[in-house]
Design an enzyme around this catalytic site. Structure first.
Site, mmCIF file in Angstrom:
data_model
loop_
_atom_site.group_PDB
_atom_site.id
_atom_site.type_symbol
_atom_site.label_atom_id
_atom_site.label_comp_id
_atom_site.label_asym_id
_atom_site.label_seq_id
_atom_site.Cartn_x
_atom_site.Cartn_y
_atom_site.Cartn_z
ATOM 1 N N GLU A 1 31.286 56.394 53.582
ATOM 2 C CA GLU A 1 31.309 55.760 52.261
ATOM 3 C C GLU A 1 31.322 54.232 52.345
ATOM 4 O O GLU A 1 30.848 53.556 51.446
ATOM 5 C CB GLU A 1 32.461 56.272 51.400
ATOM 6 N N TRP B 1 53.299 48.705 36.197
ATOM 7 C CA TRP B 1 52.693 49.888 36.832
ATOM 8 C C TRP B 1 53.807 50.906 36.862
ATOM 9 O O TRP B 1 54.762 50.789 37.628
ATOM 10 C CB TRP B 1 52.208 49.544 38.233
ATOM 11 N N HIS C 1 29.098 76.028 67.934
ATOM 12 C CA HIS C 1 28.448 77.006 67.057
ATOM 13 C C HIS C 1 27.271 76.399 66.299
ATOM 14 O O HIS C 1 26.848 76.918 65.278
ATOM 15 C CB HIS C 1 29.478 77.599 66.089
ATOM 16 N N ASN D 1 60.476 44.560 39.360
ATOM 17 C CA ASN D 1 59.481 45.282 40.158
ATOM 18 C C ASN D 1 60.250 45.999 41.249
ATOM 19 O O ASN D 1 60.988 45.356 41.988
ATOM 20 C CB ASN D 1 58.484 44.284 40.759
ATOM 21 N N GLY D 2 60.096 47.304 41.322
ATOM 22 C CA GLY D 2 60.820 48.050 42.353
ATOM 23 C C GLY D 2 61.309 49.365 41.797
ATOM 24 O O GLY D 2 60.913 49.783 40.702
ATOM 25 N N ARG E 1 48.360 44.098 39.985
ATOM 26 C CA ARG E 1 49.560 44.795 40.453
ATOM 27 C C ARG E 1 50.013 45.903 39.492
ATOM 28 O O ARG E 1 50.918 46.669 39.792
ATOM 29 C CB ARG E 1 50.721 43.796 40.602
ATOM 30 N N LYS F 1 35.899 54.150 41.323
ATOM 31 C CA LYS F 1 37.294 54.400 41.706
ATOM 32 C C LYS F 1 37.814 55.693 41.100
ATOM 33 O O LYS F 1 38.538 56.433 41.727
ATOM 34 C CB LYS F 1 38.161 53.208 41.273
ATOM 35 N N LYS G 1 35.543 58.139 55.351
ATOM 36 C CA LYS G 1 35.707 56.687 55.242
ATOM 37 C C LYS G 1 34.512 55.964 55.850
ATOM 38 O O LYS G 1 34.001 55.002 55.295
ATOM 39 C CB LYS G 1 36.997 56.224 55.954
ATOM 40 N N CYS H 1 54.698 46.284 40.208
ATOM 41 C CA CYS H 1 54.497 45.578 38.937
ATOM 42 C C CYS H 1 54.373 44.103 39.263
ATOM 43 O O CYS H 1 54.637 43.682 40.385
ATOM 44 C CB CYS H 1 55.698 45.745 38.027
ATOM 45 N N GLU I 1 38.659 62.976 57.106
ATOM 46 C CA GLU I 1 38.926 61.715 56.416
ATOM 47 C C GLU I 1 38.256 60.541 57.141
ATOM 48 O O GLU I 1 37.700 59.643 56.505
ATOM 49 C CB GLU I 1 40.440 61.505 56.291
HETATM 50 C C1 F6R Z 1 37.442 58.300 49.091
HETATM 51 C C2 F6R Z 1 37.967 58.428 47.739
HETATM 52 C C3 F6R Z 1 37.643 59.646 46.969
HETATM 53 C C4 F6R Z 1 38.841 60.105 46.136
HETATM 54 C C5 F6R Z 1 38.418 61.252 45.204
HETATM 55 C C6 F6R Z 1 39.589 61.840 44.453
HETATM 56 O O1 F6R Z 1 37.837 57.110 49.688
HETATM 57 O O2 F6R Z 1 38.618 57.550 47.255
HETATM 58 O O3 F6R Z 1 37.180 60.677 47.788
HETATM 59 O O4 F6R Z 1 39.857 60.516 47.002
HETATM 60 O O5 F6R Z 1 37.472 60.782 44.300
HETATM 61 O O6 F6R Z 1 40.200 60.880 43.663
HETATM 62 P P1 F6R Z 1 41.629 61.122 43.063
HETATM 63 O O7 F6R Z 1 42.591 61.170 44.199
HETATM 64 O O8 F6R Z 1 41.859 59.943 42.171
HETATM 65 O O9 F6R Z 1 41.602 62.423 42.326
#
Ligand code: F6R
Length: 607
Positions: free
Chosen positions: A490, A75, A506, A101-102, A27, A602, A487, A2, A483
């Site tokens: 993307e 948050w 294969h 915050n905490g 935050r 996001k 990363k 927060c 992963e």
């Molecule tokens: C990759 C990324 C996405 C999310 C995916 C699921 O860096 O951020 O692959 O992991 O869109 O999102 P959540 O976890 O919010 O359901």
């Protein structure tokens, strides 16, 4: 996570605090509130949602005479986003207001004690407990600071808190333990906040508070003392040169980098109150009244799916529960056969991912118990799951998820230990080793991240011109390879594929040539000889290899990147940031928009 801010000065406090809150909104942003004193009377205004809602409420109030106050942007960690849970919280007698915050780990115990003494609670928060604890402390202590010292000595966990009281209308008090709190020293005015941008337009002179310290500020004075013995601490005033934007990123170039470096703290917060000592079992009260599932189906998307795939074998090994892992967009359109004793575990940072939410609803329709692992309190998944466990990673701003995966993995470790202990399938030796290793992780990780970043930057320069990349791993390293590839693609738009290294022969190995590099994860585990052979197969096709290894493991590769080993599966907590940093540095070197990669959002609330 927060944002907190306090002001004591000669100017109207409320607009100044609101400005500060705006720069702290990153935050947390599910509710906000402000407390101030006018004519020695304490007033609190709070609103759910973004700061604009709080501003709208303040428009109708005459707050122009307040020159001292505190503000908070929330948050949620305890209690849904709602006005009753927004800070500041007032003590029952209405004279003390607190922002925090905490996470207070023992707030349930403290609340029970206060309930017995006749206190009433209007929220589900740990902060309201802390507020009344100070009020209770005041009854048996001579002064407000002594009451504060007493209260924080009762509280276990993390806090950065600020107190405003009618008793001392010119002063703000506050204390910190494991959550940031910084004072801003001005002329005829002083500030305190969880981050410098909150007061940066007014002063660049700052004093950083350390754990176990508390402060008192008025318009014309400031001092810092130790909570334990009330001794005064000589602090140095430092001058920061940051601009507001870089200050929000904590001096990091991008939010993604900041969030990668936050992972030690994220681990601490995720374990807080759950992993207490090797003598006590893992605490996950959210599951205590639920049946132990006979099987688990993990359903998630993207990075959250990769976290689930990494955690599934641990649940099988330690808890003896068969686990399968599915991509949510597939699960929701199948006709999945769920066993009567099968729980569906949905994993989602945002708690709003459309496919994961639809899977949750489908599972519930079919009568399955749904366990949510989620970061955003109050999100749809958090509200609709039968039981929800929060990852407590704080807001993730960077579109590419980093710290959320770290927290999801940590929670899956805890879940495997929790169910293993409940079922009696967990070996005591494994439990003790896991417990010790988990507790040591945050400090170890914090120590290695800077050097890891340097190495990542060096390697990124050497591989950035590749058009395609393989990421290989076996066993627990396969989801990490997925992963790593996700990363890299993307962020840098380099084509990357994650593969189980045994699958290469294969088909995919046909692609290998000197221009198609491979990042292989070859840790110090039972599968090392197998991965080593797979690496040799790639090298035999003249493929360039970057190998992530643990110390002491011999391997011939074009580049060897040694990352620390941890007990058992926990080495993954070092591999993960290495992969994140490699992608980050590659994308940054190529000049890509790291925090907001093209075509991505996001929170994926559409199918
Ligand atoms: C990759 C990324 C996405 C999310 C995916 C699921 O860096 O951020 O692959 O992991 O869109 O999102 P959540 O976890 O919010 O359901």
């Amino acid at each position: 996570m927060c944002g907190v801010i306090g002001y004591a000065g000669h100017r109207p406090a409320v607009p100044l605090i609101m400005d500060g809150l705006r720069s702290l909104e990153y935050r947390g942003y599910d509710s906000a509130g402000i407390a101030f004193l006018q004519n020695r009377k304490l007033d609190v205004v709070r609103a759910e949602g973004k700061l604009a809602n709080l501003s709208a409420m303040l428009v109708t109030r005459d707050v122009s005479h307040a020159t001292i106050g505190i503000g908070h942007t929330r948050w949620a960690t305890h209690g849904v986003p709602a006005v009753r849970n927004a800070h500041p919280h007032k003590s029952n007698d209405g004279t003390i207001a607190v922002i925090h915050n905490g996470i207070i780990e023992n707030y349930q115990e403290l609340k029970a004690m206060l309930l017995e003494r006749g206190y009433v609670f209007y929220s589900e928060t740990d902060t309201e407990v802390l507020t009344n604890l100070i009020a209770e402390g005041r009854k048996c202590n001579d002064s407000l600071p002594d009451a504060l010292r007493w209260a924080v000595s009762q509280a276990a966990g993390a806090y950065a808190l600020v107190v405003l009281s009618e008793e001392e209308p010119d002063a703000l008090y506050g204390a910190r333990l494991s959550s940031p709190l910084i004072m801003g020293v001005g002329t005829g005015e002083n500030f305190v906040a969880s981050d410098v941008p909150a007061f940066l337009p007014h002063t660049r002179n700052v004093v950083f508070l350390e754990d176990g310290e508390y402060f008192r500020i008025t318009a014309h004075s400031w001092e810092v003392r130790r909570v334990c013995d009330n001794e005064r601490v000589a602090k140095t005033v430092q001058t920061v040169q940051w601009d507001v934007q870089s200050a929000q990123k904590g001096g990091f170039k991008h939010f993604m980098l900041k969030e990668i470096f936050e992972q030690p703290k994220v681990l601490t917060d995720c374990l807080a109150g759950r992993l207490i000592s090797p003598d006590l079992p893992v605490r996950l009260p959210e599951l205590d009244n639920r049946p132990i599932p006979g099987r688990i189906r993990i359903v998630a998307c993207g990075t959250s799916y990769n976290a689930g795939a990494w955690g599934a074998p641990l649940l099988e090994a330690w808890a003896g529960i068969p686990v399968s892992v599915e991509i949510a967009s597939e699960f929701r359109y199948r006709d999945p056969l769920l066993q009567p004793d099968e729980a569906v575990m949905v994993i989602s940072q945002s708690g709003e991912t459309a496919d994961t939410l639809a899977s949750l609803r489908l599972a519930r329709e079919r009568g399955a118990m749904v366990i949510g692992i989620c970061n955003v309190v109050g999100s749809s998944i958090a509200r609709e799951a039968d039981a929800v466990i929060f990852t407590q990673a704080g807001p993730e701003i960077s579109v590419a998820s980093t710290k959320a995966m770290c927290s999801q993995m940590a929670l899956l470790v805890l879940l495997a230990l929790y169910y293993g202990q409940k079922k009696g399938t967990l070996d005591v030796g494994v439990w003790r080793e896991a417990c010790d290793a988990l507790r040591a992780l945050p400090t170890l990780l914090e120590g290695v991240l800077p050097e890891m970043r340097n190495r990542a930057a060096e390697l990124a320069k050497s591989y950035a011109q590749a058009k395609s990349f393989f990421f290989l791993g076996r066993g627990p390293c396969f989801p990490l390879a997925l992963e790593g590839a996700l990363k890299l693609k993307e962020l840098s738009y380099i084509h990357a594929e994650g593969y189980a290294s045994g699958e290469m022969k294969h088909g995919p190995i046909a692609l290998i040539d000197p221009d198609f590099p491979t990042l292989a994860i070859a840790l110090d585990d039972a599968l090392f000889p197998k991965v080593k052979s797979n690496i040799e197969e790639v090298q035999a096709r003249r493929g360039r290899v970057l190998a992530i290894v643990n110390p002491g493991r011999e391997l011939r590769a074009d580049d060897v990147w040694t990352v620390p080993a941890a007990w058992g599966p926990l080495s993954a907590f070092f591999v993960l940031p290495a992969l994140q940093l490699f992608s980050y540095e590659t994308a940054d070197y190529l000049g890509k928009d790291v925090d907001q990669p093209r075509n991505l959002a996001k929170s994926v609330t559409v199918e």
